[in-house]
Design a protein around this motif. Structure first.
Motif, short mmCIF file in Angstrom:
data_model
loop_
_atom_site.label_atom_id
_atom_site.label_comp_id
_atom_site.label_asym_id
_atom_site.label_seq_id
_atom_site.Cartn_x
_atom_site.Cartn_y
_atom_site.Cartn_z
N THR A 1 0.83 -1.19 0.00
CA THR A 1 0.00 0.00 0.00
C THR A 1 0.87 1.25 0.00
O THR A 1 1.97 1.27 0.55
N ASP A 2 0.35 2.32 -0.62
CA ASP A 2 1.10 3.57 -0.71
C ASP A 2 0.86 4.44 0.52
O ASP A 2 0.28 3.98 1.53
N SER A 3 1.25 5.69 0.46
CA SER A 3 1.15 6.57 1.62
C SER A 3 -0.29 6.86 2.02
O SER A 3 -0.55 7.32 3.14
N ALA A 4 -1.24 6.59 1.13
CA ALA A 4 -2.66 6.78 1.44
C ALA A 4 -3.35 5.45 1.76
O ALA A 4 -4.58 5.40 1.88
N GLY A 5 -2.56 4.37 1.88
CA GLY A 5 -3.13 3.06 2.17
C GLY A 5 -3.78 2.39 0.98
O GLY A 5 -4.51 1.41 1.14
N ARG A 6 -3.50 2.88 -0.23
CA ARG A 6 -4.13 2.33 -1.43
C ARG A 6 -3.24 1.27 -2.08
O ARG A 6 -2.02 1.33 -1.99
N TYR A 7 -3.90 0.33 -2.77
CA TYR A 7 -3.17 -0.66 -3.56
C TYR A 7 -3.91 -0.87 -4.88
O TYR A 7 -5.10 -0.53 -5.01
N HIS A 8 -3.21 -1.43 -5.85
CA HIS A 8 -3.82 -1.65 -7.16
C HIS A 8 -3.10 -2.78 -7.86
O HIS A 8 -1.87 -2.90 -7.80
N PHE A 9 -3.86 -3.66 -8.50
CA PHE A 9 -3.33 -4.72 -9.35
C PHE A 9 -3.94 -4.57 -10.74
O PHE A 9 -5.16 -4.41 -10.88
N ALA A 10 -3.11 -4.65 -11.77
CA ALA A 10 -3.58 -4.68 -13.16
C ALA A 10 -3.22 -6.03 -13.78
O ALA A 10 -2.40 -6.78 -13.24
N ASN A 11 -3.86 -6.35 -14.89
CA ASN A 11 -3.57 -7.59 -15.64
C ASN A 11 -3.74 -8.83 -14.77
O ASN A 11 -2.93 -9.76 -14.79
N VAL A 12 -4.81 -8.83 -13.99
CA VAL A 12 -5.11 -9.95 -13.10
C VAL A 12 -5.96 -10.97 -13.85
O VAL A 12 -6.94 -10.60 -14.51
N PRO A 13 -5.65 -12.27 -13.77
CA PRO A 13 -6.51 -13.27 -14.39
C PRO A 13 -7.92 -13.22 -13.81
O PRO A 13 -8.11 -13.03 -12.61
N LEU A 14 -8.91 -13.36 -14.67
CA LEU A 14 -10.29 -13.39 -14.21
C LEU A 14 -10.55 -14.66 -13.42
O LEU A 14 -9.90 -15.69 -13.64
N GLY A 15 -11.53 -14.60 -12.52
CA GLY A 15 -11.92 -15.79 -11.79
C GLY A 15 -11.92 -15.59 -10.29
O GLY A 15 -11.44 -14.57 -9.76
N THR A 16 -12.46 -16.58 -9.57
CA THR A 16 -12.51 -16.55 -8.11
C THR A 16 -11.16 -16.92 -7.54
O THR A 16 -10.56 -17.93 -7.93
N GLN A 17 -10.67 -16.12 -6.60
CA GLN A 17 -9.35 -16.35 -6.02
C GLN A 17 -9.25 -15.69 -4.66
O GLN A 17 -10.18 -15.00 -4.22
N GLU A 18 -8.12 -15.89 -3.99
CA GLU A 18 -7.94 -15.39 -2.63
C GLU A 18 -7.05 -14.15 -2.64
O GLU A 18 -6.01 -14.11 -3.29
N LEU A 19 -7.49 -13.15 -1.87
CA LEU A 19 -6.73 -11.92 -1.68
C LEU A 19 -6.44 -11.79 -0.19
O LEU A 19 -7.34 -11.96 0.64
N SER A 20 -5.19 -11.52 0.17
CA SER A 20 -4.85 -11.37 1.59
C SER A 20 -4.10 -10.08 1.82
O SER A 20 -3.44 -9.55 0.93
N VAL A 21 -4.22 -9.58 3.05
CA VAL A 21 -3.52 -8.39 3.49
C VAL A 21 -2.80 -8.71 4.78
O VAL A 21 -3.40 -9.30 5.70
N ARG A 22 -1.52 -8.35 4.85
CA ARG A 22 -0.73 -8.64 6.03
C ARG A 22 0.09 -7.42 6.41
O ARG A 22 0.52 -6.66 5.55
N GLN A 23 0.32 -7.29 7.70
CA GLN A 23 1.31 -6.34 8.18
C GLN A 23 1.84 -6.86 9.50
O GLN A 23 1.06 -7.28 10.36
N LEU A 24 3.14 -6.83 9.64
CA LEU A 24 3.77 -7.37 10.82
C LEU A 24 3.23 -6.67 12.06
O LEU A 24 3.14 -5.45 12.11
N GLY A 25 2.82 -7.46 13.06
CA GLY A 25 2.23 -6.91 14.26
C GLY A 25 0.73 -6.81 14.21
O GLY A 25 0.08 -6.55 15.23
N ARG A 26 0.14 -7.01 13.02
CA ARG A 26 -1.31 -6.94 12.87
C ARG A 26 -1.89 -8.22 12.32
O ARG A 26 -3.10 -8.31 12.13
N GLY A 27 -1.07 -9.21 12.07
CA GLY A 27 -1.60 -10.45 11.54
C GLY A 27 -2.00 -10.32 10.09
O GLY A 27 -1.35 -9.61 9.32
N ALA A 28 -3.08 -11.01 9.70
CA ALA A 28 -3.48 -11.04 8.30
C ALA A 28 -4.99 -11.20 8.18
O ALA A 28 -5.65 -11.72 9.07
N LEU A 29 -5.53 -10.73 7.06
CA LEU A 29 -6.92 -10.96 6.69
C LEU A 29 -6.95 -11.64 5.33
O LEU A 29 -6.12 -11.34 4.46
N TYR A 30 -7.92 -12.52 5.13
CA TYR A 30 -8.07 -13.24 3.87
C TYR A 30 -9.49 -13.04 3.36
O TYR A 30 -10.45 -13.05 4.13
#
Length: 500
Positions: A278-307
């Motif tokens: 994530t950038d200084s505003a907490g934003r993220y972006h992915f381009a050219n992602v394959p279509l379909g159902t898949q898993e996205l996760s977010v992690r930060q040390l000290g905060r664990g992770a979300l899926y």
């Protein structure tokens, strides 16, 4: 069986539940009041915030925290009441109704979902009664390009199970499969309700990602899939998922519980092994992602992770925002019978049982003053501690620089990490290794993640296990992108990992 399965899953997917319809409208002679309760028979609890509506007049109200409701000005006579809630909608259950006889003051009306026993009997007639730990997964499989249902797609659910007849912890992976009908609908009975299910779907060369699903206490879960040939290409890409390109786009933000932007959080598309921060505003972006159902996760040390399971479809940029609290509660992944094992622990146990890694487990770690001291118990590592910092290097010949370290799946060279050691790591293959060897052979130069500051931030009470992979052959590539590190890899698992 198939006819029954299709009929009932169609009902679950939105057809009106087969209660008797109102035969004829009653002349409105008078108005009455209806009081009652909405009850979720699946969880055996009153249903809060449910919408209760009079079908004829469209008059509606909401239930309170105890599932109670009151409807005023309801025409006296036979009236059909419908009810719904976001909780039921999330399971794919809606269209519930009941016809009642309304009087001036009608009390004690109970609106309830079918019990799990009723649902199981209709969907799984081969069994007289459902096992206490059994659950149902159903849904529809779609084409991610045009959202049309897919006939003949295969859905596979797998989970971990211990073998009680063998000594020690032996993991097995039972599975259930089902094929979709012409309407794209599938249904699977007899899966565990409290265990994480490895979930995927495919049809010809199209596929979804593989991700984890937990049914939960309701014991019924709707899981739809979107398939694409773009995700299917991963199977023929020689395991290099990150190289697979697609036509989808994903964006979002990551914030803490107070709404502040989290800078440098690691965002991972696990299916295609693609990451960003994530950038200084907490934003993220992915381009050219394959279509379909898949898993996205977010992690930060000290905060664990979300899926989160996401559906990437054509002509739509998915927006997925996360709130990552200081202490993240993860969906647990258990193992049937004798042990409760999370996804990270299951992988650790599998690698440990194969015998190719060196490990330090919690009992030994707790005897040490700090994590650096625990790492000194691992043969093949050289640990230097001075001036409040810790450096870990490999004792293998031709290895210089620090050994890369992954904490709970996150490289510790994360955003803003200061490093005492900043030189590059050069690896020269030894003579006769078949890679153009000899001391004059080609060099592999890489910038190693610093392990200096992050190790010293870890308390031994927070560390569950440490594993060391001495060479590239055993490195688990789900935690490493690019060529495997020639001088090994250290994985540290903490209380934030998916361990239980």
């Amino acid at each position: 069986m198939r006819k029954t399965l299709t009929l009932f899953t169609r009902t679950l997917l939105g057809s009106a539940v087969l209660w008797p319809a109102l035969a004829s409208a009653q002349p409105m002679q008078a108005l009455g009041t209806v009081r009652g309760t909405v009850y979720d028979s699946l969880t055996r609890r009153p249903l809060a915030n449910a919408v209760v509506e009079v079908q004829e007049t469209a008059r509606l109200t909401y239930t309170d925290t105890q599932g109670r409701f009151t409807l005023d000005s309801v025409p006296v006579g036979a009236q059909q009441l419908t009810f719904s809630s976001t909780t039921l909608d999330s399971l794919g259950l809606y269209g519930f109704a009941r016809t009642i006889e309304v009087r001036t003051d009608t009390r004690g009306v109970v609106l309830a979902t079918p019990s799990f026993r009723t649902v199981y009997a209709r969907l799984c007639p081969a069994t007289d009664s459902p096992p206490t730990d059994s659950a149902i997964v159903f849904g529809t499989v779609y084409d991610a390009a045009d959202r049309s249902p897919i006939n003949g797609a295969q859905v596979v659910l797998r989970w971990f199970e211990t073998d009680a007849k063998t000594r020690g912890l032996q993991l097995r992976t039972p599975q259930r499969t089902a094929s979709t009908g012409a309407d794209g609908v599938y249904g699977i009975c007899g899966v565990p309700a409290d265990l994480a299910l490895s979930t995927s779907a495919s049809h010809d060369s199209a596929a979804s990602g593989v991700f984890s699903t937990v049914v939960g206490p309701g014991r019924i879960l709707r899981r739809d899939f979107y398939l694409s040939r773009e995700l299917g290409n991963i199977a023929v890409s020689s395991g290099n998922a990150a190289s697979v390109q697609g036509t989808g786009r994903i964006r979002g933000t990551v914030r803490d519980e107070r709404g502040n932007a989290l800078v440098g959080a690691l965002v991972v598309l696990t299916t295609i092994d693609r990451t960003t921060n994530t950038d200084s505003a907490g934003r993220y972006h992915f381009a050219n992602v394959p279509l379909g159902t898949q898993e996205l996760s977010v992690r930060q040390l000290g905060r664990g992770a979300l899926y989160r399971i996401i559906d990437v479809t054509a002509r739509e940029e998915g927006a997925h925002d996360f709130v990552l609290p200081t202490t993240t509660v993860l969906a647990t992944m258990n193992v049937r019978r004798e042990a409760s094992v999370g996804a990270d622990q299951a992988g650790f146990l599998r690698r440990k049982n194969q015998g190719f890694i060196k490990v330090v487990e919690r009992e030994e770690i707790l005897k040490r003053f700090d994590v650096g001291s625990a790492l000194k118990r691992v043969s093949g590592l050289r640990v230097t501690q001075q001036m409040g910092t810790t450096q870990v290097t490999s004792t293998r010949p031709f290895c210089a620089g620090e050994v890369p370290i992954i904490i709970d799946g996150v490289p510790i060279s994360s955003h803003g990490n200061a490093s005492l050691f900043s030189s590059t790591q050069s690896v020269t293959p030894p003579q006769g290794d078949g890679k153009g060897g000899g001391s004059n052979g080609p060099q592999i130069t890489m910038a190693p993640p610093s392990n200096t500051s992050r190790i010293d931030q870890l308390a031994v009470n927070d560390v569950i296990a440490i594993e060391f992979h001495a060479g590239p052959a055993t490195v688990p590539m789900e935690y490493w992108s690019g060529p495997p590190p020639q001088c090994g890899l250290i994985l540290i698992w903490t209380v934030f990992a998916r361990w239980r």
